[in-house]
Design an enzyme around this catalytic site. Sequence first.
Site, mmCIF file in Angstrom:
data_model
loop_
_atom_site.group_PDB
_atom_site.id
_atom_site.type_symbol
_atom_site.label_atom_id
_atom_site.label_comp_id
_atom_site.label_asym_id
_atom_site.label_seq_id
_atom_site.Cartn_x
_atom_site.Cartn_y
_atom_site.Cartn_z
ATOM 1 N N ILE A 171 0.812 -1.214 0.000
ATOM 2 C CA ILE A 171 0.000 0.000 0.000
ATOM 3 C C ILE A 171 0.851 1.272 0.000
ATOM 4 O O ILE A 171 0.455 2.308 -0.503
ATOM 5 C CB ILE A 171 -0.984 0.010 1.198
ATOM 6 C CG1 ILE A 171 -1.898 1.240 1.175
ATOM 7 C CG2 ILE A 171 -0.237 -0.045 2.526
ATOM 8 C CD1 ILE A 171 -2.796 1.342 -0.002
ATOM 9 N N HIS A 172 2.039 1.205 0.556
ATOM 10 C CA HIS A 172 2.908 2.379 0.604
ATOM 11 C C HIS A 172 3.937 2.377 -0.520
ATOM 12 O O HIS A 172 4.916 3.108 -0.475
ATOM 13 C CB HIS A 172 3.626 2.451 1.964
ATOM 14 C CG HIS A 172 2.669 2.523 3.104
ATOM 15 N ND1 HIS A 172 2.487 1.477 3.971
ATOM 16 C CD2 HIS A 172 1.821 3.500 3.488
ATOM 17 C CE1 HIS A 172 1.564 1.810 4.855
ATOM 18 N NE2 HIS A 172 1.143 3.023 4.576
#
Length: 144
Positions: free
Chosen positions: A73-74
């Site tokens: 997600i990052h």
Amino acid sequence: TGARGVAGTVWVHKVAGTMAASGTHTVDEIQRVAQSVANRIGSLGVALEKVTIPGSTTASFLQAGFMEMGMGIHGESGMRQAPMASSRAIASEMLEAIQSYGTLGEDGVTVKPLLKKGDHVALLVNNLGGTSNFELSILARDVV
């Protein structure tokens, strides 16, 4: 791939929230069931572009025509970068990766397959904003 992931936590929250709202379960019961749900979730993200963090200057690490299988997600690197493929091929690779990753057994050490033939499953196909509902529907069809 990994347990829970961004979308997978939705299932944990829904189960725990429903139990809590009923007013008939103890906190310990809710925690035990929520953990059981979390232990049975597999997820995998596929990205066509890297994450752009606001305020940063980010160049894409993906070549045109490639996708990142398992991206975090990052923007953490995934399992591999691969040439674009059909929805059916992507769905197949995602399911194989999730199943291969497995889940921890009751002893907390042994890894066992996440699913076995005949299991009932719930499927959540989600989007972080860059995919149309039409494209998501095609992927959901190919997963099923």
